[in-house]
Design an enzyme around this catalytic site. Structure first.
Site, PDB file in Angstrom:
ATOM      1  N   LYS A 482      17.060  -6.103   7.227  1.00 17.30           N
ATOM      2  CA  LYS A 482      16.253  -5.239   6.366  1.00 17.30           C
ATOM      3  C   LYS A 482      14.858  -5.053   6.973  1.00 17.30           C
ATOM      4  CE  LYS A 482      15.047  -9.280   3.641  1.00 17.30           C
ATOM      5  NZ  LYS A 482      15.542 -10.191   2.631  1.00 17.30           N
ATOM      6  N   ARG A 580      14.935 -12.260 -10.086  1.00 19.65           N
ATOM      7  CA  ARG A 580      14.563 -11.006  -9.429  1.00 19.65           C
ATOM      8  C   ARG A 580      15.664 -10.001  -9.739  1.00 19.65           C
ATOM      9  NH1 ARG A 580      13.322 -11.069  -2.997  1.00 19.65           N
ATOM     10  NH2 ARG A 580      15.585 -11.212  -2.825  1.00 19.65           N
ATOM     11  N   TYR A 708     -18.635  -1.683  13.320  1.00 19.58           N
ATOM     12  CA  TYR A 708     -19.107  -1.222  11.998  1.00 19.58           C
ATOM     13  C   TYR A 708     -19.880  -2.311  11.275  1.00 19.58           C
ATOM     14  CZ  TYR A 708     -15.965   2.828  12.220  1.00 19.58           C
ATOM     15  OH  TYR A 708     -15.344   3.976  12.564  1.00 19.58           O
ATOM     16  N   MET A 757      -9.821   0.919  12.611  1.00 17.92           N
ATOM     17  CA  MET A 757      -8.505   1.487  12.337  1.00 17.92           C
ATOM     18  C   MET A 757      -7.603   1.406  13.577  1.00 17.92           C
ATOM     19  SD  MET A 757      -7.453   5.309  11.092  1.00 17.92           S
ATOM     20  CE  MET A 757      -8.307   5.266   9.533  1.00 17.92           C
TER      21      MET A 757
HETATM   22  C1  LIG Z   1      15.755 -11.484   2.893  1.00 17.42           C
HETATM   23  C2  LIG Z   1      16.869 -12.160   2.282  1.00 17.42           C
HETATM   24  C3  LIG Z   1      17.541 -13.201   2.946  1.00 17.42           C
HETATM   25  C4  LIG Z   1      17.064 -13.805   4.248  1.00 17.42           C
HETATM   26  O1  LIG Z   1      15.961 -14.652   4.011  1.00 17.42           O
HETATM   27  P1  LIG Z   1      15.230 -15.453   5.174  1.00 17.42           P
HETATM   28  O2  LIG Z   1      14.317 -16.377   4.494  1.00 17.42           O
HETATM   29  O3  LIG Z   1      14.519 -14.450   5.991  1.00 17.42           O
HETATM   30  O4  LIG Z   1      16.291 -16.141   5.938  1.00 17.42           O
HETATM   31  C5  LIG Z   1      18.679 -13.700   2.359  1.00 17.42           C
HETATM   32  N1  LIG Z   1      19.129 -13.221   1.168  1.00 17.42           N
HETATM   33  C6  LIG Z   1      18.490 -12.257   0.496  1.00 17.42           C
HETATM   34  C7  LIG Z   1      19.033 -11.814  -0.817  1.00 17.42           C
HETATM   35  C8  LIG Z   1      17.332 -11.706   1.014  1.00 17.42           C
HETATM   36  O5  LIG Z   1      16.676 -10.765   0.321  1.00 17.42           O
END
Ligand SMILES: *Cc1c(COP(=O)(O)O)cnc(C)c1O
Length: 813
Positions: A482, A580, A708, A757
């Protein structure tokens, strides 16, 4: 190499099942190589995480007929010829040792902490005018790499260069038996300063095992080596400080070169080399020792050594013009490394069309007729669509290739560049050094600014196998890609994971999964957070949704029914405490009632996610989550009478709750080289290095300010360097104003003033550097974890903040 199966059976002391009349001319351990064919002997190696026996049936389908195995997989006994041995790695090594014993020419064995590959490549360059050299390709120096290199010796070769690298005690004896070096080279052994004498002695003892049968050893004079060298071996040593060494060297830096003043017996002479850094100079002296031991005259030595060059050991993947991907291997051209590059091309293919730009090939030991026939076979088996040959020799053999254009030299190629139409394809650029293919790479490369995030694909493979080694052999692996692979690259990493045969990929949103599918990823992909509006495209692209609520489930079922889907894979998320996403205990009965008897979808897996797998203070909570997961998932399975994949562990879960592996784990941050456990961190390799360059250097006086708001005021004369990376690239402004640093030439340069930036400024008063020098923002040092800690955040945020305008460059060692 051509051998009958009968012969090999004897060499390996194997038990043969099947035909005895096969002929072998190629050995393989890689089931994915397109170079496997009916004359291949495939060694099914068994590692801690991988057992190649499972690929045998698909290899038979692809036409491979001969296998060295520990057991014959069920149902295959009459489909191929099997040589059954106790241990397939031992057998591969035995085979190589036998092959080596057939040749009598000088063979160098190289070992040392650093510099092996460079010395090997340089010796190849220095000696190639006079010898047909066989050498280990790239840094093939392991228990598997060495035998594969040695097996490539043929009867036209008359000099060998092989590296030996070890990771455990007692591996050196095995490599010795395979390489059987007649001359030993120790490239660099570290010093008693950094490791203590006892450790150094142990290390040297181990390395010297490689030279048990050598007649000569070349090394930098060192009392420990002197004492341990075996009496039958002649020592040939050099030194900067000890006048009793055979060769005494004084080095002088001049401009950008080094002059080496050499005293060897009664002879005194100078040599010039185009380097100044200590490591390169030391490696060059080692090469000089070899030339002296071969009794080259000083004119030749001086002549050849002034042309030593920086060795590029990586195969780089770059984005090219017109939707192309470049694989840059523009510094070498020999048959062995062509094979490796073509395998790499296959593992990276992003486009159906593949072009190879290839120069003349040198030192194959074969006649040109034979060589280009073999090259053409390789090109055909790797399904290359077009060959562009550059060089006098390859031009004469143009007829051997199918779709082939040739040019006498690189300049000719450029005259025709615009007609060659590079578009929508992967291009391998592979040429001997003097063809200057780096100019071709430059012409084909997409232009962007100097800041890049370099991604080490070997490190990703390493980290993957590290975590695999923590799993039971039956536990499946989902890898989370992801957020653009945690900022490290989506498609390229997914492709590598597919190559490594992980079981699943995980993405956050449907779009990410769709992009991967369109780019050609075939692995199943779970979408963690599918929006109802994305359901139609999820179905269209064969993505698999995580279903976490009744509302979502009903919406999906409705669509599934309308589309007449059958058992479409879905994943049920349970909320066991993260709060969640997910079904809670009280929704379970309704969930069961809805799913019972439904034929449109099938529950592929049940999962939950832990809130505290990384924090030992919340161990009790973590256990309660696992217990609740067990309870709820068991109930679902019993009532629905299903056996889905169950999974709850993320990276830190894999490390801290191994008993809860269930059927699969979900690896995330660990793949990208980050652990929240300092001990475990040592075993992971750094994946991403964010690099830029120095744009400008200036001197300011005490009382002058930088940036800046004048937030840095110099209290003494100060040297300031400006670097073209800023908060728009994802560097937090909190990292400025004296807190953060970058690394330039291995030294820390503090960030002064506020980060802008697109730029930031650093103090380089104590650092020797110049405009254009490379700057590391993060990587080995400072590490992402270090920055995260100082900024009171987590490595995840640092990694995923790097903006998409920063180009990702992927490479392999
Ligand atoms: C991101 C995620 C993981 C992986 O987590 P890590 O700590 O990066 O290994 C596993 N399961 C779910 C549902 C996630 O959202």
């Amino acid at each position: 190499m051509t051998l009958s199966i009968q012969n090999i059976e004897k060499i390996l002391h194997a038990k043969r099942f099947g035909n005895s009349n096969g002929i072998i001319d190629n050995v393989s351990i890689d089931s994915r190589s397109l170079q496997n064919n009916e004359k291949t002997l495939f060694f099914a190696l068994v590692g801690p995480n991988n057992d190649a026996h499972i690929y045998i049936s698909s290899l038979i389908e692809k036409g491979v007929l001969h296998f060295a195995v520990t057991n014959i997989p069920e149902g295959l006994s009459n489909k191929a010829t099997f040589l059954v041995v106790e241990n397939t790695l031992d057998a591969l090594q035995k085979f190589a040792a036998h092959h080596r014993s057939l040749f009598k020419f000088p063979v160098f064995g190289l070992t040392g902490s650093n510099g092996k590959t460079i010395v090997k490549e340089w010796l190849n360059f220095l000696l190639s005018p006079d010898f047909n050299i066989i050498r280990s390709p790239k840094s093939y120096n392991s228990q598997v790499g060495v035998p594969l290199s040695v097996i490539s010796i043929n009867d036209k070769h008359n000099l060998g260069l092989f590296e030996a690298g070890i990771s455990k005690m007692n591996e050196m004896e095995k490599l010795e038996a395979i390489i059987r070096p007649t001359i030993g080279i120790i490239t660099n052994i570290g010093s008693a300063h950094d490791e203590g004498f006892v450790d150094l002695e142990k290390k040297i003892k181990e390395k010297l095992k490689l030279f048990k049968h050598s007649k000569l050893i070349i090394y930098q004079k060192n009392k420990v080596v002197d004492a341990l060298i075996n009496t039958k071996t002649k020592a040939f040593s050099w030194s900067y400080s000890d006048e009793t060494a055979d060769v005494f060297v004084v080095k002088k830096a001049i401009d950008d070169k080094t002059i080496l003043q050499i005293r060897y017996g009664k002879d005194n002479f100078d040599i010039q080399i185009p380097f100044q850094d200590d490591a390169s100079v030391e490696n060059a002296v080692t090469c000089l020792m070899v030339l002296l031991s071969f009794k080259y005259d000083k004119k030749t030595i001086q002549n050849r050594m002034q042309w030593l060059y920086p060795v590029e050991m990586r195969l780089k993947v770059k984005n090219g013009i017109n939707n192309t991907t470049l694989i840059d291997d523009s510094y070498s051209s020999d048959f062995q490394s062509l094979k490796i590059a073509l395998d790499f091309l296959e593992s990276q293919k992003q486009y159906k069309n593949k072009t190879v730009i290839l120069s003349d090939i040198f030192q194959s030991g074969l006649s040109n007729e034979e060589l280009y026939s073999k090259v053409s076979q390789l090109i055909t088996s790797n399904k290359i669509n077009r060959v562009i040959g550059i060089g006098e020799t390859i031009s004469t053999f143009k007829h051997k290739f199918k779709n082939c254009t040739t040019f006498k030299n690189t300049a000719d190629f450029f005259l025709n560049f615009n007609y060659l139409n590079f578009i929508n394809e992967t291009i391998l650029i592979k040429g001997a050094r003097h063809f200057q293919f780096e100019e071709i790479v430059a012409a084909l490369e997409e232009k962007t600014h100097e800041t890049v995030l370099e991604i080490n694909l070997n490190a990703i493979s390493h980290n993957l196998s590290f975590f695999k080694s923590k799993l039971k052999p039956t536990t499946k692996m989902m890898v989370m890609v992801k957020a653009f692979g945690y900022g490290s690259g989506g498609f390229e990493i997914a492709k590598l994971l597919e190559h490594h045969k992980v079981d699943y990929l995980g993405v956050a949103f449907a779009d990410e999964g769709i992009a991967l599918k369109i780019a050609g990823i075939n692995l199943p992909i779970m979408v963690l957070n599918p929006e109802t509006t994305s359901f139609p495209s999820i179905i269209q692209h064969h993505l698999e949704p995580e279903i976490y609520s009744l509302k979502g489930l009903n919406a999906f079922l409705q669509l599934a029914e309308k589309r007449k889907l059958k058992h479409f894979p879905i994943h049920i998320k349970l909320d066991t405490g993260m709060h969640r996403l997910g079904f809670e205990e009280e929704n379970l009965d309704e969930l069961i009632a809805t799913l019972k008897g439904n034929k449109f979808v099938g529950v592929k897996s049940i999962l939950s996610h832990m809130a505290t797998s990384d924090d030992s203070r919340h161990q009790d909570f973590a256990h309660s989550q696992i217990d609740l997961f067990e309870k709820l998932s068991s109930k679902l399975m019993a009532e629905l009478q299903i056996k889905p994949i169950r999974h709850i562990l993320n990276t830190s879960g894999i490390s801290n709750f191994p008993q809860a592996q269930y059927d699969m784990v979900r690896l995330g941050i660990g793949l990208y080289g980050v652990s929240n456990d300092a001990e475990e961190q040592k075993y992971l390799e750094n994946v991403g290095t964010l690099k830029s360059i120095i744009s400008q250097i200036r001197s300011i006086q005490a009382g002058e300010s930088v940036g800046y708001g004048r937030r840095f005021l110099a209290d003494k004369p100060t040297q300031i360097a400006t670097i073209p990376i800023g908060y728009a690239d994802g560097i937090s402004r909190h990292w400025g104003n004296g807190l953060g640093f970058v690394t330039i030439n291995n030294q820390k340069a503090t960030i002064v003033g506020s980060i802008c930036m697109d730029m930031l400024m650093v103090d380089i008063s104590e650092i020797s550097c110049k405009e254009g020098d490379s700057v590391t923002i993060f990587g080995q040092s400072p590490s992402v974890s270090f920055i995260a800690e100082k900024l009171q955040t987590i490595p995840y945020e640092i990694l995923t903040s790097i903006s998409q305008r920063v180009k990702r460059v992927f490479y392999r060692e």
